[in-house]
Design a protein around this motif. Structure first.
Motif, PDB file in Angstrom:
ATOM      1  N   LYS A 154      -2.582 -42.128 -11.726  1.00  8.32           N
ATOM      2  CA  LYS A 154      -1.998 -41.254 -12.407  1.00  8.32           C
ATOM      3  C   LYS A 154      -0.144 -41.180 -11.878  1.00  8.32           C
ATOM      4  O   LYS A 154       0.143 -40.955 -13.139  1.00  8.32           O
ATOM      5  CB  LYS A 154      -2.451 -39.857 -12.555  1.00  8.32           C
ATOM      6  CG  LYS A 154      -4.343 -39.224 -13.608  1.00  8.32           C
ATOM      7  CD  LYS A 154      -4.780 -38.346 -12.469  1.00  8.32           C
ATOM      8  CE  LYS A 154      -5.960 -38.571 -13.604  1.00  8.32           C
ATOM      9  NZ  LYS A 154      -6.883 -36.825 -13.474  1.00  8.32           N
TER      10      LYS A 154
ATOM     11  N   ASP B  56       1.886 -35.386 -23.179  1.00  8.80           N
ATOM     12  CA  ASP B  56       1.552 -37.246 -22.483  1.00  8.80           C
ATOM     13  C   ASP B  56       2.468 -37.589 -23.060  1.00  8.80           C
ATOM     14  O   ASP B  56       3.302 -37.398 -24.045  1.00  8.80           O
ATOM     15  CB  ASP B  56      -0.120 -37.206 -23.044  1.00  8.80           C
ATOM     16  CG  ASP B  56      -0.435 -37.421 -24.303  1.00  8.80           C
ATOM     17  OD1 ASP B  56       0.146 -37.099 -25.057  1.00  8.80           O
ATOM     18  OD2 ASP B  56      -1.777 -37.321 -24.604  1.00  8.80           O
ATOM     19  N   ARG B  57       2.197 -38.927 -22.844  1.00 11.74           N
ATOM     20  CA  ARG B  57       2.795 -39.567 -23.522  1.00 11.74           C
ATOM     21  C   ARG B  57       3.107 -40.120 -25.039  1.00 11.74           C
ATOM     22  O   ARG B  57       3.899 -40.944 -25.740  1.00 11.74           O
ATOM     23  CB  ARG B  57       3.705 -41.192 -22.911  1.00 11.74           C
ATOM     24  CG  ARG B  57       2.073 -42.140 -23.096  1.00 11.74           C
ATOM     25  CD  ARG B  57       2.031 -43.223 -21.398  1.00 11.74           C
ATOM     26  NE  ARG B  57       0.839 -43.415 -20.859  1.00 11.74           N
ATOM     27  CZ  ARG B  57       0.832 -44.641 -20.651  1.00 11.74           C
ATOM     28  NH1 ARG B  57       2.334 -44.970 -20.189  1.00 11.74           N
ATOM     29  NH2 ARG B  57       0.215 -44.868 -20.026  1.00 11.74           N
ATOM     30  N   ASN B  58       2.064 -39.588 -25.584  1.00  9.07           N
ATOM     31  CA  ASN B  58       1.812 -39.632 -26.707  1.00  9.07           C
ATOM     32  C   ASN B  58       1.738 -38.958 -27.916  1.00  9.07           C
ATOM     33  O   ASN B  58       1.666 -38.854 -29.348  1.00  9.07           O
ATOM     34  CB  ASN B  58       0.733 -39.819 -26.991  1.00  9.07           C
ATOM     35  CG  ASN B  58      -0.169 -41.261 -26.480  1.00  9.07           C
ATOM     36  OD1 ASN B  58       0.214 -41.946 -26.535  1.00  9.07           O
ATOM     37  ND2 ASN B  58      -1.951 -41.374 -25.983  1.00  9.07           N
TER      38      ASN B  58
ATOM     39  N   GLN C 112       0.801 -45.023 -13.325  1.00  9.87           N
ATOM     40  CA  GLN C 112       0.902 -44.425 -15.169  1.00  9.87           C
ATOM     41  C   GLN C 112       2.063 -43.625 -15.823  1.00  9.87           C
ATOM     42  O   GLN C 112       2.815 -43.284 -16.361  1.00  9.87           O
ATOM     43  CB  GLN C 112      -0.544 -44.565 -15.445  1.00  9.87           C
ATOM     44  CG  GLN C 112      -1.348 -45.373 -15.383  1.00  9.87           C
ATOM     45  CD  GLN C 112      -0.347 -46.499 -16.268  1.00  9.87           C
ATOM     46  OE1 GLN C 112      -0.132 -47.556 -15.809  1.00  9.87           O
ATOM     47  NE2 GLN C 112      -1.099 -46.864 -17.080  1.00  9.87           N
ATOM     48  N   ASN C 113       2.094 -42.355 -14.613  1.00 18.96           N
ATOM     49  CA  ASN C 113       3.120 -41.217 -14.862  1.00 18.96           C
ATOM     50  C   ASN C 113       2.785 -40.815 -16.599  1.00 18.96           C
ATOM     51  O   ASN C 113       3.681 -40.571 -17.231  1.00 18.96           O
ATOM     52  CB  ASN C 113       4.762 -41.296 -14.637  1.00 18.96           C
ATOM     53  CG  ASN C 113       4.738 -40.438 -14.604  1.00 18.96           C
ATOM     54  OD1 ASN C 113       4.690 -39.224 -14.543  1.00 18.96           O
ATOM     55  ND2 ASN C 113       6.742 -39.749 -15.087  1.00 18.96           N
ATOM     56  N   THR C 114       1.676 -40.630 -16.985  1.00 17.33           N
ATOM     57  CA  THR C 114       0.987 -39.926 -18.320  1.00 17.33           C
ATOM     58  C   THR C 114       1.259 -39.305 -18.665  1.00 17.33           C
ATOM     59  O   THR C 114       1.425 -38.586 -19.858  1.00 17.33           O
ATOM     60  CB  THR C 114      -0.225 -40.351 -18.967  1.00 17.33           C
ATOM     61  OG1 THR C 114      -1.139 -40.353 -18.030  1.00 17.33           O
ATOM     62  CG2 THR C 114      -0.537 -42.050 -18.426  1.00 17.33           C
ATOM     63  N   VAL C 115       1.716 -37.714 -18.052  1.00 22.23           N
ATOM     64  CA  VAL C 115       1.897 -36.977 -18.385  1.00 22.23           C
ATOM     65  C   VAL C 115       3.192 -36.116 -17.815  1.00 22.23           C
ATOM     66  O   VAL C 115       3.216 -36.226 -16.396  1.00 22.23           O
ATOM     67  CB  VAL C 115       0.016 -36.071 -17.981  1.00 22.23           C
ATOM     68  CG1 VAL C 115       0.424 -34.302 -18.031  1.00 22.23           C
ATOM     69  CG2 VAL C 115      -1.149 -36.543 -18.845  1.00 22.23           C
TER      70      VAL C 115
END
Length: 185
Positions: free
Chosen positions: A28, A142-144, A31-34
């Motif tokens: 996580k 998040d990224r989305n 990725q740093n997704t959030v």
């Protein structure tokens, strides 16, 4: 007039706890997704009960205080000497009543779940009143582009995943009422 508990966890500590939760694994972190984009303190209504309980293991009895969140029926044993403050500020209205019998049942299992001899267990709710408990609410993206929230208990600093639905129930109702008022104007 409303009664409330002051948070023991600062905004800074709540932010650290949220980030620890969001980036709890090395994957996580990579990725740093959030991203935590905002944080605010809110007070959620809990029914508070002073009680007296006796059992075979404590024949002289004990007294205490428990707070029960009415939508999820999550409970927390509160120290009797914990300072309770009052305010004239308007806070979230309570969404559900809890009967004293339900409170007694929740207390019974919270206090005596490991008790072997159940024949002498008695739990008596002495009174009922409303208390507002502090929570730090973190808003994430998040990224989305999907938004979410994370709740941190303002008294102990723990991430409180089950409280997410309760928080959404309270803040969405307020947003809807504000939008309805704007539409009328």
């Amino acid at each position: 007039m409303a009664y409330y508990l002051k948070p023991l966890i600062t905004r800074h500590q709540a932010t650290l706890n949220m980030n620890d939760h969001l980036f709890s694994s090395w994957w996580k972190k990579l990725q740093n997704t959030v991203e935590l984009i905002s944080i605010e303190k809110i007070y959620l209504p809990f029914w508070c009960y002073n009680y007296k309980a006796t059992a075979h293991s404590i024949p002289e009895g004990m007294t205490g205080r428990v707070a029960i969140e009415p939508l999820s029926e999550m409970n927390a044993i509160l120290p009797v000497d914990y300072a309770i403050y009052s305010t004239d500020e308007e806070l979230y209205p309570i969404k559900k009543q809890i009967d004293k019998k339900i409170a007694e049942r929740l207390l019974y299992w919270e206090l005596f779940s490991k008790e072997k001899r159940r024949e002498k267990i008695q739990v008596e709710v002495l009174d009922q009143w409303l208390v507002y408990v502090p929570y730090w609410i973190g808003y994430t993206k998040d990224r989305n582009g999907q938004y979410d929230l994370i709740a941190v208990d303002g008294l102990n600093g723990k991430i409180d995943i089950p409280m997410k639905d309760t928080v959404v129930a309270y803040i969405s109702k307020v947003d809807k009422e504000e939008n309805d008022e704007k539409a009328v104007q």
